[in-house]
Each structure stands twice: as C-alpha cells, then as structure tokens.
Write a protein that holds these residues in place. Structure first.
Motif, PDB file in Angstrom:
ATOM      1  N   UNK A   1      -0.802  23.158  12.501  1.00 20.24           N
ATOM      2  CA  UNK A   1      -1.842  22.808  11.534  1.00 20.24           C
ATOM      3  C   UNK A   1      -1.475  23.304  10.138  1.00 20.24           C
ATOM      4  N   UNK A   2      -1.546  22.382   9.170  1.00  9.83           N
ATOM      5  CA  UNK A   2      -1.315  22.781   7.768  1.00  9.83           C
ATOM      6  C   UNK A   2      -2.377  23.762   7.305  1.00  9.83           C
ATOM      7  N   UNK A   3      -3.615  23.575   7.758  1.00 12.54           N
ATOM      8  CA  UNK A   3      -4.695  24.485   7.348  1.00 12.54           C
ATOM      9  C   UNK A   3      -4.431  25.894   7.870  1.00 12.54           C
ATOM     10  N   UNK A   4      -3.994  26.001   9.119  1.00 11.30           N
ATOM     11  CA  UNK A   4      -3.696  27.324   9.678  1.00 11.30           C
ATOM     12  C   UNK A   4      -2.558  27.966   8.892  1.00 11.30           C
TER      13      UNK A   4
ATOM     14  N   UNK B   1      -3.704  29.316   5.585  1.00  8.33           N
ATOM     15  CA  UNK B   1      -4.477  30.555   5.669  1.00  8.33           C
ATOM     16  C   UNK B   1      -3.586  31.769   5.921  1.00  8.33           C
ATOM     17  N   UNK B   2      -2.584  31.608   6.737  1.00  7.91           N
ATOM     18  CA  UNK B   2      -1.829  32.766   7.208  1.00  7.91           C
ATOM     19  C   UNK B   2      -0.460  32.924   6.555  1.00  7.91           C
TER      20      UNK B   2
ATOM     21  N   UNK C   1       0.237  31.614   3.023  1.00  5.84           N
ATOM     22  CA  UNK C   1      -0.113  30.809   1.838  1.00  5.84           C
ATOM     23  C   UNK C   1       1.047  30.589   0.879  1.00  5.84           C
ATOM     24  N   UNK C   2       2.051  31.448   0.961  1.00  6.89           N
ATOM     25  CA  UNK C   2       3.203  31.277   0.086  1.00  6.89           C
ATOM     26  C   UNK C   2       4.299  30.435   0.708  1.00  6.89           C
ATOM     27  N   UNK C   3       4.013  29.773   1.815  1.00  4.81           N
ATOM     28  CA  UNK C   3       5.017  28.955   2.483  1.00  4.81           C
ATOM     29  C   UNK C   3       6.033  29.761   3.266  1.00  4.81           C
ATOM     30  N   UNK C   4       5.668  31.009   3.616  1.00  2.00           N
ATOM     31  CA  UNK C   4       6.601  31.879   4.335  1.00  2.00           C
ATOM     32  C   UNK C   4       6.938  31.309   5.721  1.00  2.00           C
ATOM     33  N   UNK C   5       8.088  31.706   6.210  1.00  2.00           N
ATOM     34  CA  UNK C   5       8.466  31.428   7.595  1.00  2.00           C
ATOM     35  C   UNK C   5       7.720  32.417   8.485  1.00  2.00           C
ATOM     36  N   UNK C   6       6.970  31.906   9.479  1.00  3.49           N
ATOM     37  CA  UNK C   6       6.075  32.758  10.263  1.00  3.49           C
ATOM     38  C   UNK C   6       6.784  33.246  11.527  1.00  3.49           C
TER      39      UNK C   6
ATOM     40  N   UNK D   1      -3.052  40.430  11.340  1.00  2.83           N
ATOM     41  CA  UNK D   1      -3.575  40.647  12.689  1.00  2.83           C
ATOM     42  C   UNK D   1      -4.770  39.726  12.892  1.00  2.83           C
ATOM     43  N   UNK D   2      -4.651  38.796  13.817  1.00  2.18           N
ATOM     44  CA  UNK D   2      -5.703  37.801  14.041  1.00  2.18           C
ATOM     45  C   UNK D   2      -6.639  38.168  15.189  1.00  2.18           C
ATOM     46  N   UNK D   3      -6.350  39.254  15.899  1.00  4.51           N
ATOM     47  CA  UNK D   3      -7.200  39.615  17.032  1.00  4.51           C
ATOM     48  C   UNK D   3      -6.976  38.689  18.204  1.00  4.51           C
ATOM     49  N   UNK D   4      -7.898  38.758  19.146  1.00  5.90           N
ATOM     50  CA  UNK D   4      -7.781  37.938  20.354  1.00  5.90           C
ATOM     51  C   UNK D   4      -8.197  36.497  20.055  1.00  5.90           C
TER      52      UNK D   4
END
Length: 668
Positions: free
Chosen positions: A191-194, A197-198, A200-205, A253-256
C-alpha cells in the motif's frame, strides 16, 4: 473423527501455536470432524474466549508465566483431565506444542487408549538458555523427550527440528510444516498509503514481525543502524518493547497487528529480517516470502528450510552480525535483486495453504489410529513427505540388487531347496520381467529378457556395499540398482547414522553419475522390544536417506510407512529377518514405487492366496538355542554369518516372464 486438542496456549493470545490450532479447527469443521479444545483459562475476572468453528471448549485453571504474564500455564494432572477425555470420547488427541498441559494430556489420553499426535513447535530448552535459566536446560530437554516419546506420532515443522528431537532420542518423528493464508499474504497488499505513513521519505523498509521477547534476539537489529536510506519497522508486542525502543530510537514500532493490517504491513516491507535462532519453523518468515518480500534470517532452525539462499533471501551464521548487515545492505542497495528475490519467494510459497496442510494432518491422525490398532507403534517410523511414485514405470534391461542378508533373501524359503533362499529382490526382478512381458504383448512382440544379478551377502555393511558391490553393479552395466543396507551398522554400539548415510551417498553418487536409476529402501528393525531403543538412530539414518534420494533423484521405498509390517506373520522365526510373507510384501511395495502396473492389487491377491502360510513363532527357549546363542557365539569369536560367502547371483542371469520359479539362465 472426534479430535481432542490440548492447546498449551489459546485465544485471545496471538502466536504461532494459537494460529495453528485455529486453522486446524477451521479445516476440521469444514471436513465434518468434531473437536474439543482443552486450554488454559484466562485470569480471574476476564471473559472466556469463544470456541471457534463449532469446537467445544474446556478451560483449565491457569497461572501466569513468571516474567511473561500474557502467557498462561495450566498445570493440570492426568487425573484432572481423564473425565474430560472420557466424556468426549475422542478417536485421536492432538497435542499442540505440549509441555505443561500437553504433558498431562498425553498421559490422560494414553490411559484412555487414545492415540496421540504431538506437534512440536517450541524449543523450550533453547528458550530457557536464552532467559538465563541454562542450569534447567537439561531437565527441560528430558521433559520434551518424555512427552514426545510417549506420543504415538510426533510432527516437527522442519528438518532442523526433526534432528533436534532425534538427538533427544524421540522416536516416530515426521515432518509436518505450517500452512499459510496465501490470499491474505500476497504482494498485492502493498500500500502506498502505508508506505507514506511509515517511510515518508521514500526509505527502503527493513521489517520484522514477531514477539518482542529475549529469545528473538532483537537487540541484534542494532547492527543495522546507519544503513543509508533505510527505515526499520517492527511489528509485535512483548516484554522487550521498552528496552528495544530505547536501543533502536530510529525504528518505528507498530505494536501488534492482525488480519489485513498485518498483511498490509508485511507487504509494505522491502526486506524482512529475522535474527531469532530458536525458531522451530518461522511462520512470519513464510508470510513475508508469500508477500513477495526477500528474507535475511539467521541460519539455524526453521529458516534453513524456508530460505532458499541466493534465490529468495540470505542466511547468516548465528552471531555473525556483520554478515547480517552485509546481506541486508546487499538487498537494500539493489532494487532489481529485491524484485527477483521477491518473485521467487512468492513462487516458492505456492501450494502451502492451510487446507492442504490440515488435510495432511488428518492423514497423520489416521496413521496414529491405525498404528494404535495394529500394535506397538515404536517399531515403524515413517520418514514422511515422500513423493508419490513417478507415473512412468521403469523397465530396466539390467537390474542389480545390493545389500546384506535382507536383500540376499534370508529366511524366504518359499519353493526353494534346503539352504537356499528367494527374497524380495529376486521377487521384484520377476515382477519387472513380467512387466516387460506385458509391455511386449501390448506392442505385439516378444520382450527381451530382464538381466538380473543379486550381489547381496549376509552380514555386509555400508562400507562393503559402497566399496565392493556398487562398483561391481556398475561393471555389470546395471541400469537399475536396488539398495537396502545399514541395519548391521546401526545396531553397533557407536553407530553414527549421519556418517553412515554420508558414506552411502558416495556410492549412490557413483551410480547416478554412471546414469543408473536407484531404488533406495529405508532401513528397519523387527517389532521386538529388545531393539526399540535403536529406533531413533534408524529414523535419523532413514531421514538422511530421504534427503539423498531427493538430492540424487532416486526412488525411495519408505518401509516404515507400511503398517502391515507390524504383523508378526511377516517376520521369520529368528525375530530379525523377514519371512516369506514379508519378502512378498516388500517386493510388491518396491514394484509400486518403480511404477509396475497393478502392483498394489497383485500384492493383496498374493497375500490372500498365502493367508495362513508361515511358521509359528518359536518359544523363547527354542529361539535362544537356535538363533540368539549362535549369533552371540559368532560375535564373541569376531566372526559373522557371512564369512566366506559369496553372492548367489554375482553374474547376470536372464529372467523371462514365463520362468516363474524355474532356474534362470546365466548370461554375460
């Protein structure tokens, strides 16, 4: 079928054990089976969970695990569980990661005559070591061995887990993986929206999903700090969260997360990292692969089976944090490689849905029930996971059998002169000759004879087969070789199953390099309590044979998968070798693996025609005089029964479809 499930943890907990149990209940309900879940009760004042998918629920008073209050333990006794078992009347008991409640469950089930299938999911001794309780590790390992040793069957999720259990002496271990919700976990969930949010700078996750607990070794993720253009995202809850937030201040940290939210997060990762070395399987790794995300994981436990190195991800040596960082950096810096690995990862997960996995589980239930009915289940340990015979049958021109007394045919006296033996390999050769004749008739012409040699000699060992018999088979121009050997090695006090299998592999490699088709038969022992302690080493040897067969492209006959060999009428009066009935059955089983048409039907007919044949068991005193004492005397003198003997067919003989029991013709 009525299934009682002893669940060490259950809803509302969210972990691999609970997820597996819920998926099993869902599929059992769809298949029309009845289920009862026995599980720890929630704390006082908390509402009880609903039983999903029509299952009944019996809750046992529980206490919190010290240091991890979210986990509840139910220290029940077999006497406390016995009325629950009797009232439900199960056909089989499913032990989900048994340790506390499951330990009582296996005893209560056994007392009620209910067969048990134990599913190994948690490396409890390893967790104890990680939690600073190393002095208790040995005691916990004994507990695991005791529980699984009592189960009718144990199912382990990976080859590493199987090896761990076999090192503990656990018998009857089969491989059973974990399913995946391939509809939920897929690349299209990205998801582009996700991402906005997480990252925002286009980082590699770089992502992780799982419990935030010491055994996961998440502090190792600090080695990834400073990788340019990256963002670390961690999904999960647990007692380590506060410490990890301080250690990894740049991480999100997104939690469960559950359901679609979890699937969206996993698909949003670019690289999945898993540093925990105590995974018996690694369900979150499988979910990442299904989502098209390459994985970097520690090379221990379950990840060894899940990650295809240099294709779907990378493995690094435990403790090699520089190696972990280098592998992550490799993927972070190469988008094309990430895409290629991701596509391969998604392809690798096809066909691993929960429906198929639970259907396999139901087959294991049925096997446990049949084993309990047939007799002592200690004596048959199927390798499990053996592929179906190839559709095309083999029609060799030159068939050679190698091995020891079993392949020589010892104690198969059917239609033989005194002192001569027939045996399963000779019978298989005739079935192959008949198959060639049938093929010739259908083509309107006579089929050429099968040329056959049997190089097996009693008392021979793996080294004899590798160093002498296999080279001789190649010299005879064999295009099919049957190999059954190992028993004489495995009964030795200091037997090393892995080393024996590795040595046999050198001979198998020579055969395959020479273009020879190979039939491997797993080693076995008779249903005799005196040899029950040998089962773990036989099981380990056989599992190595299965890996050899897969790697070398051989056909494998898994002796332990066939319950009819528990029948005492299959065995010789010497209580060690097969009798004529056993040799007949083994020949037909081998024929089926080789694709001989109608082999199973012929086996049933042949067995019915010979029903009632066979020698009566000898009284113990007579058995000692005729068999045990001579064997012991030879051992004391350093001799074997095969000393000075040569193979009965050390040159090729011709077998034609009409030869039957007549003497075959020697040829060159």
């Amino acid at each position: 079928m009525r299934v009682i499930v002893f669940a060490e943890t259950f809803l509302p907990q969210a972990n691999g054990v609970v997820n597996s149990v819920v998926q099993v209940l869902r599929r059992l309900d769809a298949l029309g089976h009845d289920a009862l879940v026995v599980a720890p009760a929630p704390p006082v004042g908390h509402s009880a969970p609903d039983a999903p998918f029509g299952a009944e629920l019996a809750l046992i008073p529980s206490v919190a695990l010290p240091g991890y209050p979210e986990v509840r333990l139910a220290p029940a006794t077999p006497r406390r569980l016995a009325p629950i078992v009797r009232r439900f009347g199960p056909d089989v008991a499913h032990l989900a990661s048994p340790f506390v409640l499951g330990g009582a469950g296996v005893r209560a089930s056994a007392a009620a005559g209910v067969p048990t299938v134990a599913v190994y999911q948690t490396d409890v001794p390893g967790y104890a070591r990680r939690y600073g309780a190393a002095p208790a590790e040995a005691a916990l390992a004994r507990r695991v061995a005791d529980i699984h040793g009592r189960a009718t069957l144990t199912l382990a999720p990976s080859t590493a887990a199987v090896a761990d259990l076999e090192r503990l002496g656990v018998p009857r271990v089969r491989t059973w993986g974990r399913g995946i919700d391939a509809e939920r976990f897929r690349p299209e969930r990205r998801s582009r929206a996700w991402r906005a949010r997480n990252a925002p700078g286009g980082e590699t996750v770089i992502g992780y999903v799982g419990r935030l607990a010491p055994e996961k070794q998440l502090s190792d993720l600090a080695a990834l700090a400073g990788l340019p253009g990256t963002r670390l995202v961690i999904v999960g809850e647990g007692p380590e969260r506060s410490r990890l937030e301080a250690l990894l201040p740049e991480a999100v940290f997104l939690g469960r997360l559950d359901g679609d939210a979890l699937a969206e997060a996993v698909a949003g990762f670019d690289v999945f990292v898993h540093p925990g070395p105590h995974e018996t399987f690694g369900q979150t790794i499988q979910e990442a692969l299904a989502s098209g995300v390459p994985v970097v994981a520690v090379g221990a436990g379950g990840p060894l089976d899940l990650v295809d190195v240099s294709r779907t991800g990378w493995l690094y040596e435990p403790g090699d944090l520089a190696g972990m960082r280098a592998h992550v950096a490799d993927l972070v810096g190469d988008a094309a490689k990430r895409r290629a690995f991701g596509e391969a990862a998604r392809d690798a997960m096809r066909g691993r849905g929960w429906d198929r996995l639970v259907d396999e589980l139901v087959e294991h239930y049925a096997d446990a029930i049949e084993l309990a009915r047939a007799g002592d289940a200690r004596f048959l340990t199927a390798v499990g996971g053996i592929p179906e015979p190839q559709p095309a049958g083999l029609r060799p021109d030159r068939f050679v059998a190698v091995g020891d007394s079993l392949t020589e045919g010892l104690d198969d006296t059917s239609r033989q002169a005194d002192g001569q033996y027939r045996g399963w390999a000779d019978r298989l050769a005739m079935l192959l000759a008949l198959s060639r004749g049938a093929a010739g008739d259908s083509a309107g012409q006579d089929a050429p004879p099968l040329r056959y040699a049997n190089l097996a000699v009693r008392s021979r060992r793996v080294r004899d087969v590798v160093d002498e018999q296999i080279p001789a088979a190649i010299g005879l121009g064999a295009d099919l070789v049957a190999v059954l050997v190992g028993g004489n090695d495995l009964v030795k006090w200091r037997a090393r199953p892995d080393a024996l299998a590795a040595r046999l592999d050198t001979g198998i490699a020579r055969l395959r390099d020479a273009g020879v088709e190979v039939l491997l038969v797993t080693a076995f022992t008779p249903p005799n309590p005196l040899v029950a302690r040998l089962q773990p080493r036989f099981a380990r040897f056989n599992r190595a044979l299965a890996q050899i067969a897969e790697r070398r492209g051989c056909r494998l006959l898994d002796f332990g998968a066939h319950r009819e060999f528990l029948d005492e009428r299959v065995w010789s009066p010497d209580r060690v070798h097969l009798g004529s009935r056993g040799h007949r059955l083994l020949a037909y089983r081998a024929a089926a693996v080789l694709g001989v048409p109608d082999a199973a039907a012929l086996a049933a007919l042949d067995d019915a025609l010979h029903d009632g044949d066979g020698d009566d068991p000898l009284p113990t005193r007579e058995w000692v005089r005729r068999h045990a004492a001579p064997w012991a005397w030879r051992r004391l003198r350093g001799r074997t029964a095969g000393d000075g003997m040569s193979a009965k067919h050390d040159r090729l003989i011709e077998l034609r479809p009409g030869d039957g029991a007549r003497a075959p013709h020697e040829t060159t």
